[in-house]
Design an enzyme around this catalytic site. Structure first.
Site, PDB file in Angstrom:
ATOM      1  N   GLY A 184       0.841  -1.200   0.000  1.00  0.00           N
ATOM      2  CA  GLY A 184       0.000   0.000   0.000  1.00  0.00           C
ATOM      3  C   GLY A 184       0.874   1.247   0.000  1.00  0.00           C
ATOM      4  N   HIS A 441       2.550  27.188 -19.770  1.00  0.00           N
ATOM      5  CA  HIS A 441       3.342  26.369 -20.689  1.00  0.00           C
ATOM      6  C   HIS A 441       4.809  26.726 -20.530  1.00  0.00           C
ATOM      7  CE1 HIS A 441       4.496  24.214 -24.308  1.00  0.00           C
ATOM      8  NE2 HIS A 441       5.233  25.263 -24.605  1.00  0.00           N
TER       9      HIS A 441
END
Ligand code: NAI
Length: 456
Positions: A184, A441
């Site tokens: 996990g 960007h």
């Protein structure tokens, strides 16, 4: 007897944040904490593990820089220094929580709190020999590691062969061989750290996949990445004994074992509901945790529970929000808890970030969904920074309402990007509206924008 409007039992993320918000909202508030403020998250969970993992990341970059044109000779890890820095980070943040409590006017009672009961005047809680009274009581007692009755496990914990999340974060020597029981979140993050710093790591997981409820394709990519780095995964394997320098497990009916210098037991956590007088209130439990409704109320008037102790989603950020919902309801503000847009992150390298429905959970609920699945290579910065990277992003879209129901990604910065996806789900914006959002960007987040444009 000193009286408060609210007593918060437990000073972890659920408790300290709720106490701060309550005090700011005008409630006379006390928080009772027997150990350090910040709870498991700050002292032996989220924060210390991130400090360790950052050291490992730097070490990894030094080792594997060649492909980017950078060579670094003689890189070394000093585990003692790593732990010392981790302790410094923890100390600083725990101090910060204390300062926040002071600034908000919260009374911090550094002691073990024991509920004595409730009468017409309210709740009574004993701490450090004094009894305090309050109108509201918020239980934020957290969770503890599950230690199942596997032969040798408890003995191993006593003699130091077996560790939980608590002890492993203080390990000053790197074990040559580490066996991790449970694939996990804790198991994977610690497997990642010790793999980076040179241990031979084996992860033994009972299920047929790692990373629990994470999208199966993403768990597989994560596992492949770590297999390449040298971790051995034993899936579908049940541990049957621990001791004599090895972990014994069953694989397809055959008894096998793996040698280990240390063993990490990370097979889940359970709510702490005993040892602090909860039984005096006749509170209703559900699967071993305190049962709460969407207002974080229990069956007892004035008694609320937030965080791991209610067993819903054992994540610090869920606890923050649940504590706020509880306090808002005490203050008479309309607020309710929603669990459909809670992000989860695994701080491996690459990171995994998930929120909302997976393809499987959507199908199980009979939802009519479209799944967009793109390689992370759609984002220029991802390509620039991840030579050979095989990350993906999956967006689950409700066909009827044209809204995002889930986003799942495996990529660097996924942890920092996923909240944007949570906002998309929480605000229920349509895909057309979301397409108007301008993403910076070049960023890794642009893969999410690209995926939105792929929706039919
Ligand atoms: P977990 O529930 O995430 O994983 C436990 C794993 O152990 C499961 O995959 C289960 O199938 C496996 N298992 C159970 N019994 C086993 C056995 N006998 N043999 C082999 N495998 C077995 O629990 P974990 O990793 O201990 O984490 C505890 C809690 O802490 C979780 O709720 C997690 O969300 C939280 N946490 C969150 C982090 C994050 O948000 N990044 C980091 C660390 C912990």
């Amino acid at each position: 007897m000193e009286l408060f409007d609210l007593i918060v039992l437990g000073g972890g993320p659920g408790g300290y944040n709720a106490a701060e918000k309550a005090a700011k909202g005008g409630l006379k508030t006390a928080v009772i904490e027997k150990r350090a403020l910040g709870g498991v998250c700050l002292n032996e969970g989220c924060i210390p593990s991130k400090a360790l993992l950052y050291s490992a990341k730097i070490f990894d970059y030094m080792h594997h820089g060649d492909v980017y044109g950078v060579t670094c000779k003689d890189a070394a890890i000093d585990q003692k220094k790593v732990i010392a820095r981790k302790n410094k980070v923890v100390k600083m943040l725990v101090g910060g929580v204390g300062a926040t409590m002071k600034k908000a006017g919260v009374t911090v009672i550094p002691a073990m709190g024991t509920i004595q009961g409730r009468d017409a005047e309210g709740f009574k809680v004993e701490a450090d020999g004094k009894v305090y009274g309050s109108k509201y009581l918020l239980i934020c007692a957290g969770s503890e590691a599950v230690v199942p009755p596997i032969p040798g496990l408890r003995e191993g914990l006593k003699d130091g062969f077996v560790l939980t999340n608590h002890e492993i974060l203080d390990l000053e020597e790197i074990p040559q061989k580490l066996a991790v029981i449970g694939g996990g979140v804790i198991g994977l993050e610690m497997a990642s750290y010790f793999n980076s710093v040179g241990s031979q790591v084996t992860v033994i997981e009972m299920l047929d996949k790692i990373a629990g409820p994470t999208d199966r394709e993403i768990s597989n990519i994560l596992m492949k990445n770590y297999e390449k780095k040298g971790i051995t995964f034993k899936l579908g394997c049940k541990v049957t004994a621990v001791g004599d320098g090895k972990v014994t497990f069953e694989e397809n009916g055959e008894v096998k074992s793996v040698e280990a210098d240390k063993v990490l037991c990370a097979i889940g956590r359970r709510a702490v509901t005993t040892g602090y007088g909860l039984e005096t209130l006749n509170v209703e439990l559900e699967r071993g945790a305190i049962k709460t409704d969407e207002f974080m109320k229990t069956n007892v008037a004035g008694l609320y529970a937030a965080g791991d102790v209610n067993g819903k989603i054992m994540l610090a950020h869920t606890a923050y929000r649940e504590g706020e919902v509880a306090v808002n309801n005490m203050l008479g503000k309309k607020d309710r808890m929603r669990y459909n847009a809670i992000p989860s992150v695994i701080y491996t390298n690459p990171e995994v970030g998930c929120v909302g429905e997976t393809e499987d959970s959507a199908k199980a609920k009979g939802l009519d969904v479209e799944v967009v699945n793109l390689p992370m290579a759609y984002a220029g910065r991802y390509v620039a920074e991840n030579e050979g990277g095989n990350g993906i992003i999956k967006v689950i879209v409700d066909k009827q309402y044209h809204r995002v129901l889930g986003v799942h990604m495996i990529a660097n910065y996924a942890a920092e990007i996923i909240y944007g996806a949570a906002m998309m789900i929480e605000t229920e914006a349509t895909i057309d509206n979301l397409k108007e959002i301008v993403f910076p960007h070049p960023t890794v987040s642009e893969a999410l924008r690209e995926a939105l444009f792929e929706v039919k």
